[in-house]
Design a protein around this motif. Structure first.
Motif, PDB file in Angstrom:
ATOM      1  N   ASP A   2      -0.695  19.164  -3.698  1.00 55.58           N
ATOM      2  CA  ASP A   2      -1.776  19.959  -3.116  1.00 55.58           C
ATOM      3  C   ASP A   2      -2.103  19.479  -1.708  1.00 55.58           C
ATOM      4  N   VAL A   3      -2.032  18.157  -1.496  1.00 51.04           N
ATOM      5  CA  VAL A   3      -2.305  17.609  -0.160  1.00 51.04           C
ATOM      6  C   VAL A   3      -1.219  18.052   0.819  1.00 51.04           C
ATOM      7  N   ALA A  33      -4.692  -0.063  -8.203  1.00 46.29           N
ATOM      8  CA  ALA A  33      -3.706  -0.208  -7.125  1.00 46.29           C
ATOM      9  C   ALA A  33      -3.162   1.152  -6.688  1.00 46.29           C
ATOM     10  N   ILE A  34      -2.911   2.031  -7.669  1.00 46.16           N
ATOM     11  CA  ILE A  34      -2.395   3.359  -7.335  1.00 46.16           C
ATOM     12  C   ILE A  34      -3.436   4.162  -6.583  1.00 46.16           C
ATOM     13  N   GLY A  35      -4.701   4.048  -7.002  1.00 42.56           N
ATOM     14  CA  GLY A  35      -5.768   4.751  -6.293  1.00 42.56           C
ATOM     15  C   GLY A  35      -5.857   4.322  -4.846  1.00 42.56           C
ATOM     16  N   ASN A  36      -5.764   3.009  -4.605  1.00 43.68           N
ATOM     17  CA  ASN A  36      -5.793   2.508  -3.223  1.00 43.68           C
ATOM     18  C   ASN A  36      -4.583   2.988  -2.434  1.00 43.68           C
ATOM     19  N   ALA A  37      -3.402   2.939  -3.083  1.00 41.69           N
ATOM     20  CA  ALA A  37      -2.180   3.367  -2.394  1.00 41.69           C
ATOM     21  C   ALA A  37      -2.230   4.849  -2.063  1.00 41.69           C
ATOM     22  N   ARG A  38      -2.794   5.653  -2.976  1.00 42.69           N
ATOM     23  CA  ARG A  38      -2.889   7.091  -2.724  1.00 42.69           C
ATOM     24  C   ARG A  38      -3.846   7.386  -1.566  1.00 42.69           C
ATOM     25  N   LEU A  39      -4.963   6.654  -1.531  1.00 36.74           N
ATOM     26  CA  LEU A  39      -5.895   6.841  -0.420  1.00 36.74           C
ATOM     27  C   LEU A  39      -5.250   6.476   0.902  1.00 36.74           C
ATOM     28  N   TYR A  40      -4.511   5.360   0.905  1.00 35.87           N
ATOM     29  CA  TYR A  40      -3.845   4.918   2.133  1.00 35.87           C
ATOM     30  C   TYR A  40      -2.768   5.909   2.544  1.00 35.87           C
ATOM     31  N   LEU A  66       0.810  -1.214   0.000  1.00 29.65           N
ATOM     32  CA  LEU A  66       0.000   0.000   0.000  1.00 29.65           C
ATOM     33  C   LEU A  66       0.849   1.274   0.000  1.00 29.65           C
ATOM     34  N   GLU A  67       2.155   1.135   0.121  1.00 25.85           N
ATOM     35  CA  GLU A  67       3.012   2.318   0.052  1.00 25.85           C
ATOM     36  C   GLU A  67       3.137   2.721  -1.413  1.00 25.85           C
ATOM     37  N   SER A  98      -2.568   9.078   1.736  1.00 24.10           N
ATOM     38  CA  SER A  98      -3.186  10.328   2.164  1.00 24.10           C
ATOM     39  C   SER A  98      -3.698  10.222   3.594  1.00 24.10           C
ATOM     40  N   ALA A  99      -4.315   9.077   3.917  1.00 22.85           N
ATOM     41  CA  ALA A  99      -4.814   8.880   5.279  1.00 22.85           C
ATOM     42  C   ALA A  99      -3.671   8.853   6.286  1.00 22.85           C
ATOM     43  N   ARG A 100      -2.595   8.132   5.937  1.00 15.10           N
ATOM     44  CA  ARG A 100      -1.447   8.063   6.838  1.00 15.10           C
ATOM     45  C   ARG A 100      -0.780   9.428   6.983  1.00 15.10           C
ATOM     46  N   GLN A 101      -0.705  10.161   5.865  1.00 18.28           N
ATOM     47  CA  GLN A 101      -0.089  11.481   5.903  1.00 18.28           C
ATOM     48  C   GLN A 101      -0.892  12.424   6.793  1.00 18.28           C
TER      49      GLN A 101
END
Length: 527
Positions: free
Chosen positions: A321-322, A172-179, A34-35, A181-184
């Motif tokens: 942006d995030v 996979a990239i969409g899931n990794a980005r969501l994860y 997920l990284e 973003s949440a961790r960040q």
């Protein structure tokens, strides 16, 4: 002539070949991590192996400019990558055509393809090319570039395999980005909470600003975290800096009045820089060391405390942006914590001062007056008594009472000084004593230092000298007509026995009760 026609499944577009299990395995493998950066490298490694390509790259596109902002490669050694240099921006050649077309693209002979613009010096020779876009939520996130198929030219089957893999990669990239973003967000929230807790424990102003700068630097993966504050010249100056290197080259650096970026900073506006070294708004001499940067206002309730700047090294990945949103929220939270900590510190100082003032008043009104009355009674008794032993006994009692009164008055004088942050140097501690005396005396004593007092005067001599200074100032305060006091600390003095030492001299223009001139207080000790 179409290659592998019997292996195609026109109804679904998925190859029915011996490579189907390999494709399924690749699809299952992509996205197991997920990284995000690990996922991107995994995607290009898988695509290269699946299509038997010798070289592969995954270019991440900048959402604003459409250029390649990051490149993940496989098949090239470190030395080969170093020989190539900077990666392309993606606007020219087949890479640019793939971005414009937004569909898979194949070329069997790069040298003869009119869309190709060749390869840069140091780049390995490549003949065949296959590329496909990766879409995340219907937007092109980046492109997969494959080159030099080891068994010949890329086939229709290779293109179909890459299309399927790219589709799965988008998920996979969409899931990794969501994860990510949440961790960040979680890290920034935890960082803001930690800063607030730390500041409210009672740090001084300089340490509080350093706490904010250091935590922001770590959270943003910046090269440095610095805080600027307005200076007397009308510009802004770096007052604290957190960096893995020596911060001495940053602290004191100032943005001069008239700089284009200064109006925004003093107005409490956030400033985002793509490249500090080339942005015309940046005028500081240290700008050549940095690339992407964020400059965020530390502002709360209309009060501008300063600016938090988070520059990255030149060539580092730009802020998203995030990143900008989370850092701005952190700066707002940190500014509020700084204001609250400052207010809490002021309240604590006021409470301490009020308590000390009450104690001093009680000592003066009760203890000193009673001691003084007792001393007068004993003095009167001594004069009336005729016996020699009684006279001596009463004389000693009067002297003891007089000494006690002096000590209590010295304590009162110390209590009446306004509380302040304890200086770390001996020179600063001396100046603090005289500044505190000024609040009671109504004028500022003159202070002179001779020699390297901070380096030479050490414990326990420093404490003894400060006690003597405090007593001399208290004694001067009790005398009539005192309008000037001169204090001298000489760390190069030669004592009567020939040793090197420190000498304290305190002189004032007051008079004793009998009209005589006030004595000069001289205190000295060996170093």
């Amino acid at each position: 002539m179409s290659d592998e026609p019997s292996e195609q499944a026109p109804s679904r577009g998925v190859p029915r070949s011996p490579r189907l299990p390999v494709l399924l395995e690749a699809v299952l493998r992509v996205g197991t991590d997920l990284e995000l950066r690990a996922t991107l490298q995994q995607i290009i490694d898988t695509a290269t192996a699946l299509t038997d390509a010798r070289y592969g790259a995954l270019g991440v596109l900048d959402a604003g400019t459409g250029t390649i902002s990051e490149l993940f490669v496989t098949g090239l050694s470190d030395s080969e990558q170093a020989a190539i240099g900077d990666f392309p921006d993606g606007h020219t050649g087949l890479l640019g055509a793939l971005i414009e077309q937004g569909e898979p693209l194949r070329s069997d002979h790069l040298a003869d393809d009119p869309r190709s613009c060749g390869v840069p010096p140091g780049h390995p020779v490549m003949h065949s090319f296959l590329g496909a876009p990766i879409r995340v939520h219907r937007k092109v996130f980046g492109n997969i570039y494959l080159a030099e198929k080891e068994t010949g030219h890329f086939t229709d089957t290779d293109m179909t395999l890459l299309r399927v893999l790219a589709s799965q990669a988008g998920i996979a990239i969409g899931n990794a980005r969501l994860y990510e973003s949440a961790r960040q967000r979680e890290r920034w929230i935890e960082g803001a909470a930690a800063v607030t807790n730390t500041l409210l424990t009672g740090e001084n102003a300089s340490d509080a600003l350093m706490t904010v700068a250091e935590r922001a630097r770590m959270l943003s993966d910046a090269s440095a975290g610095v805080i600027l504050q307005p200076n007397e010249e009308g510009g802004m100056e770096i007052v604290v800096a957190s960096t893995l290197e020596d911060p001495a080259g940053l602290v004191g650096t100032a943005i001069a009045p008239g700089s284009p970026v200064l109006v925004q900073l003093l107005g409490g506006e956030a400033v985002f820089i793509e490249d500090s070294a080339t942005d015309p708004r940046m005028t500081t001499p240290v700008r050549s060391r940095f690339g992407p940067s964020m400059m965020l206002p530390l502002q709360s309730g209309g009060r501008l405390i300063g600016t938090l700047a988070l520059p990255r090294r030149r060539g580092a990945r730009p802020y998203t942006d995030v990143d900008r949103l989370l850092a701005s929220q952190f700066a707002s939270q940190a500014a509020l914590a700084l204001v609250l900590a400052d207010s809490q510190h002021d309240r604590e100082q006021l409470a301490v001062y009020e308590d000390r003032d009450r104690i001093a008043r009680d000592l003066h009104d009760l203890v000193v007056q009673r001691l003084f009355a007792t001393e007068m009674m004993l003095e009167s008794t001594r004069r009336r008594a005729g016996a020699e032993d009684t006279d001596e006994l009463l004389g000693r009692a009067v002297d003891e009472l007089d000494s006690t009164i002096q000590e209590v008055r010295t304590a009162i004088f110390a209590l009446q000084q306004p509380p302040a942050e304890a200086p770390t140097t001996f020179r600063g501690r001396v100046l603090r004593e005289t500044s505190g005396a000024a609040a009671v005396l109504g004028f500022q004593p003159s202070v002179h230092f001779t020699g390297a007092v901070d380096a030479l005067v050490r414990d326990p001599v420093d404490g003894q000298l400060l006690a003597a200074l405090r007593g001399a100032l208290a004694a001067a305060h009790r005398r009539a007509g005192v309008s000037a006091i001169e204090v001298e600390v000489d760390a190069t003095a030669v004592l009567p026995d020939g040793r090197s030492g420190v000498r304290l001299t305190v002189a004032d223009d007051g008079h004793e009760p009998d009209g005589s001139r006030a004595p000069t207080v001289i205190w000295q000790a060996p170093l």
